[in-house]
Scaffold this motif. Structure first.
Motif, PDB file in Angstrom:
ATOM      1  N   VAL A 271      12.290  11.314   4.120  1.00 20.52           N
ATOM      2  CA  VAL A 271      12.190  12.205   2.757  1.00 20.52           C
ATOM      3  C   VAL A 271      11.861  11.308   1.875  1.00 20.52           C
ATOM      4  O   VAL A 271      10.793  11.147   0.946  1.00 20.52           O
ATOM      5  N   ASP A 272      12.651  10.200   1.620  1.00 20.66           N
ATOM      6  CA  ASP A 272      12.844   9.276   0.310  1.00 20.66           C
ATOM      7  C   ASP A 272      11.685   8.253   0.553  1.00 20.66           C
ATOM      8  O   ASP A 272      11.074   7.933  -0.123  1.00 20.66           O
ATOM      9  N   LEU A 273      11.637   7.691   2.147  1.00 16.76           N
ATOM     10  CA  LEU A 273      10.705   6.782   2.074  1.00 16.76           C
ATOM     11  C   LEU A 273       9.381   7.183   2.149  1.00 16.76           C
ATOM     12  O   LEU A 273       8.474   6.347   1.426  1.00 16.76           O
ATOM     13  N   ILE A 274       9.007   8.247   2.378  1.00 21.16           N
ATOM     14  CA  ILE A 274       7.581   8.884   2.065  1.00 21.16           C
ATOM     15  C   ILE A 274       7.269   8.934   0.643  1.00 21.16           C
ATOM     16  O   ILE A 274       6.138   8.864   0.098  1.00 21.16           O
ATOM     17  N   ARG A 275       8.436   9.500  -0.103  1.00 19.15           N
ATOM     18  CA  ARG A 275       8.250   9.883  -1.691  1.00 19.15           C
ATOM     19  C   ARG A 275       8.159   8.824  -2.435  1.00 19.15           C
ATOM     20  O   ARG A 275       7.609   8.613  -3.409  1.00 19.15           O
ATOM     21  N   ASP A 276       8.935   7.559  -2.063  1.00 18.96           N
ATOM     22  CA  ASP A 276       9.454   6.470  -3.104  1.00 18.96           C
ATOM     23  C   ASP A 276       8.352   6.103  -4.052  1.00 18.96           C
ATOM     24  O   ASP A 276       7.155   6.157  -3.792  1.00 18.96           O
ATOM     25  N   GLY A 277       8.848   5.979  -5.368  1.00 15.55           N
ATOM     26  CA  GLY A 277       7.968   5.349  -6.428  1.00 15.55           C
ATOM     27  C   GLY A 277       8.268   4.079  -6.682  1.00 15.55           C
ATOM     28  O   GLY A 277       8.029   3.124  -5.569  1.00 15.55           O
ATOM     29  N   GLU A 278       8.766   3.644  -7.695  1.00 19.44           N
ATOM     30  CA  GLU A 278       9.175   2.390  -7.997  1.00 19.44           C
ATOM     31  C   GLU A 278      10.411   1.625  -7.283  1.00 19.44           C
ATOM     32  O   GLU A 278      11.232   2.715  -6.816  1.00 19.44           O
ATOM     33  N   LYS A 285      11.785 -12.717  -6.998  1.00 20.68           N
ATOM     34  CA  LYS A 285      13.166 -13.340  -6.848  1.00 20.68           C
ATOM     35  C   LYS A 285      13.540 -13.618  -8.187  1.00 20.68           C
ATOM     36  O   LYS A 285      14.958 -13.584  -8.497  1.00 20.68           O
ATOM     37  N   ARG A 286      12.775 -14.327  -9.086  1.00 20.92           N
ATOM     38  CA  ARG A 286      13.292 -14.689 -10.266  1.00 20.92           C
ATOM     39  C   ARG A 286      12.858 -13.665 -11.399  1.00 20.92           C
ATOM     40  O   ARG A 286      13.038 -13.928 -12.635  1.00 20.92           O
ATOM     41  N   GLN A 287      12.630 -12.510 -11.037  1.00 19.60           N
ATOM     42  CA  GLN A 287      12.233 -11.479 -11.955  1.00 19.60           C
ATOM     43  C   GLN A 287      12.862 -10.280 -11.494  1.00 19.60           C
ATOM     44  O   GLN A 287      12.238  -9.345 -11.173  1.00 19.60           O
ATOM     45  N   PRO A 288      14.218 -10.064 -11.625  1.00 16.97           N
ATOM     46  CA  PRO A 288      14.621  -8.734 -11.002  1.00 16.97           C
ATOM     47  C   PRO A 288      14.544  -7.487 -11.516  1.00 16.97           C
ATOM     48  O   PRO A 288      14.797  -6.601 -10.875  1.00 16.97           O
ATOM     49  N   ASP A 289      13.729  -7.501 -12.836  1.00 16.05           N
ATOM     50  CA  ASP A 289      13.427  -6.371 -13.205  1.00 16.05           C
ATOM     51  C   ASP A 289      11.968  -5.967 -13.034  1.00 16.05           C
ATOM     52  O   ASP A 289      11.534  -4.644 -13.291  1.00 16.05           O
ATOM     53  N   ASN A 290      11.356  -6.654 -12.131  1.00 14.40           N
ATOM     54  CA  ASN A 290       9.882  -6.353 -11.837  1.00 14.40           C
ATOM     55  C   ASN A 290       9.920  -5.313 -10.925  1.00 14.40           C
ATOM     56  O   ASN A 290      10.543  -5.185  -9.944  1.00 14.40           O
ATOM     57  N   LYS A 291       9.255  -4.343 -11.140  1.00 10.71           N
ATOM     58  CA  LYS A 291       8.997  -3.144 -10.208  1.00 10.71           C
ATOM     59  C   LYS A 291       7.490  -2.935  -9.679  1.00 10.71           C
ATOM     60  O   LYS A 291       6.604  -3.090 -10.207  1.00 10.71           O
ATOM     61  N   ILE A 292       7.356  -2.409  -8.439  1.00 12.69           N
ATOM     62  CA  ILE A 292       6.257  -2.019  -7.913  1.00 12.69           C
ATOM     63  C   ILE A 292       6.177  -0.667  -7.549  1.00 12.69           C
ATOM     64  O   ILE A 292       7.275  -0.262  -7.044  1.00 12.69           O
ATOM     65  N   VAL A 293       5.208  -0.012  -7.373  1.00 10.95           N
ATOM     66  CA  VAL A 293       5.003   1.539  -6.856  1.00 10.95           C
ATOM     67  C   VAL A 293       4.608   1.407  -5.554  1.00 10.95           C
ATOM     68  O   VAL A 293       3.447   0.741  -5.067  1.00 10.95           O
ATOM     69  N   MET A 294       5.308   1.973  -4.795  1.00 11.81           N
ATOM     70  CA  MET A 294       5.074   1.786  -3.198  1.00 11.81           C
ATOM     71  C   MET A 294       5.820   2.937  -2.610  1.00 11.81           C
ATOM     72  O   MET A 294       6.713   3.688  -3.046  1.00 11.81           O
ATOM     73  N   HIS A 295       5.148   3.245  -1.331  1.00 14.44           N
ATOM     74  CA  HIS A 295       5.653   4.143  -0.552  1.00 14.44           C
ATOM     75  C   HIS A 295       5.215   3.937   0.893  1.00 14.44           C
ATOM     76  O   HIS A 295       4.558   3.265   1.182  1.00 14.44           O
ATOM     77  N   SER A 296       5.820   4.744   1.856  1.00 13.25           N
ATOM     78  CA  SER A 296       5.608   4.869   3.193  1.00 13.25           C
ATOM     79  C   SER A 296       4.711   5.854   3.465  1.00 13.25           C
ATOM     80  O   SER A 296       5.133   6.981   3.077  1.00 13.25           O
ATOM     81  N   ASP A 297       3.663   5.624   4.551  1.00 11.65           N
ATOM     82  CA  ASP A 297       3.238   6.639   5.004  1.00 11.65           C
ATOM     83  C   ASP A 297       3.891   6.819   6.543  1.00 11.65           C
ATOM     84  O   ASP A 297       5.017   6.431   6.366  1.00 11.65           O
ATOM     85  N   ALA A 298       3.561   7.683   7.233  1.00 11.76           N
ATOM     86  CA  ALA A 298       4.306   8.119   8.269  1.00 11.76           C
ATOM     87  C   ALA A 298       3.718   8.157   9.838  1.00 11.76           C
ATOM     88  O   ALA A 298       2.710   8.604  10.060  1.00 11.76           O
TER      89      ALA A 298
END
Length: 416
Positions: A271-278, A285-298
């Motif tokens: 449920v969470d892996l398919i929905r995941d946002g940021e 590794k040197r930018q701990p606040d860096n976020k990416i938008v990703m999700h899993s297909d299934a």
């Protein structure tokens, strides 16, 4: 009132009312926001000799009919992916015939549907090395393993199905280092005529895959997987990850090259892996606040149990309605966890059981006699959770069949 008799591990019994199935609508166009495959099982001829060690005898009408049901909900079928059957009753001749028949059925379905979906959109199929003698009965060199993979790849491609390169017990036994995995996979992928999906199957599903990709540490093993993908640009469509470790999946997912999708094989956390946002990007590794938008297909075995729910949930994502997605799919997670309860390698027993309850096959039977691999209390828990989330498609039929199975075993509301 339709009632279901439930039994616990001490033999205690209680009666609950059967809930109506949700009125989900089938899609009128392809699902857009996620690529979703449901890993389907095979239905044996109930009267045939499908006892342990015997060649599989398949009820093709029911087996293909089950796949048409999944397609009708807009989902793809992951075929010949029976990790709980291919080494426990589903032999290579039956697997090869399954590829051919499902591919032909998918071609006809696509033509009639008119949505423009290809056979590969409708079906991906598992390519393995299980036509060789069992891995623990002999020594195999890497060339034999490559040849076995290529034989199955050829049948898969001739059927029109998209290839899924599965983990090989033979390779796990024969490989001396991560480099051996890279060598075999590079040869197989380079021979493929279309992009492949790589399947990383964990020990929880098959303990003979201990240390696959050259390490028992998933972080080290993932580097081998990523190297294989890097060695074959444009040739890997995606990765199906079945470690049942959501942190490992998110880590590897973030490391995949652009254009390579992560197909979750995590039936415990989908449920969470398919929905995941940021999410945190482990590459930064040197930018701990860096976020990416990703999700899993299934690509999930659980989804063959709850195809209507999955379709409705992805349709909700297509509309941008995440709340509806969660409302529809979250209640199914408990059922999936019960289906995949330990020993996890026997999860297909519960899948076939649900197929029978929902009227998709005439008998509760499996190749290799695996219908006996779950206890009645375990199946009762499946019934309870399926009823609670609305996965009993025709409650009256499910109650009739389940209560009759209990009665056949001498179990009723008034004693044993």
């Amino acid at each position: 009132m339709t009632t279901l008799t439930l039994i616990d591990e001490s033999g205690g019994r209680r009666c609950v009312e059967a809930n109506p199935a949700p009125a989900f609508a089938k899609p009128k166009a392809p699902l857009r926001s996620r690529t979703v495959y449901a890993a389907a099982h095979v239905v044996p001829l109930a009267w045939a000799d499908n006892t342990p060690g015997r060649p599989a005898q398949i009820d093709w009408e029911s087996t293909i009919g089950f796949r048409r049901m999944i397609w009708s909900w807009g989902l793809g079928v992951a075929d010949c992916m029976d990790t709980a059957q291919r080494n426990l009753g589903l032999d290579w001749p039956a697997t090869a015939e399954l590829m051919r028949r499902t591919g032909a059925a998918a071609a006809q379905y696509a033509k009639n549907e008119g949505w423009g979906r290809s056979v590969a959109d409708l079906v991906c199929a598992g390519v393995n090395t299980d036509q060789l003698e069992p891995a623990d009965l002999g020594d195999f060199d890497l060339s034999q393993i490559v040849e076995a993979y290529l034989q199955q790849l050829s049948v898969c491609e001739q059927s029109g199905c998209g290839p899924v390169i599965m983990c090989s017990r033979h390779l796990c036994q024969a490989a001396k280092s991560a480099a051996d995995y890279v060598k075999v996979y590079d040869e197989v992928i380079s021979a493929a005529k279309s992009p492949v999906i790589l399947h990383w199957l964990g020990e929880v599903f098959d303990n003979q895959l201990h240390g696959y990709f050259g390490s028992t540490d998933w972080r080290k093993a993932s580097q081998t997987l990523l190297r294989i993908i890097a060695d074959n640009p444009g040739k890997v469509r995606g990765v199906k990850m079945s470690l049942l470790d959501e942190d490992a999946e998110r880590y590897v997912r973030a490391m995949l090259p652009e254009g390579v999708m992560m197909l979750t094989g995590d039936d415990m956390h989908y449920v969470d892996l398919i929905r995941d946002g940021e999410q945190d990007d482990p590459r930064a590794k040197r930018q701990p606040d860096n976020k990416i938008v990703m999700h899993s297909d299934a690509l999930l075995g659980a989804f063959s149990v709850i195809a209507p729910h999955v379709s409705a949930a992805v349709q909700a994502l297509d509309r941008g309605d995440e709340a509806a997605y969660l409302r529809i799919l979250e209640p199914t997670q408990a059922l999936a966890r019960q289906v995949f309860a330990a020993p996890t390698e026997y999860y297909k027993t519960s899948v076939a059981f649900m197929s029978w309850l929902n009227g998709h096959q005439p008998a509760f039977a499996m190749v290799g006699g695996l219908q006996s691999a779950r206890s009645l209390p375990s199946l009762s828990r499946v019934v309870q959770l399926a009823n609670e989330c609305g996965a009993l498609e025709v409650p009256q039929l499910a109650a009739q069949r389940w209560n009759a199975l209990l009665a056949l075993n001498g179990i009723g509301m008034h004693g044993v």
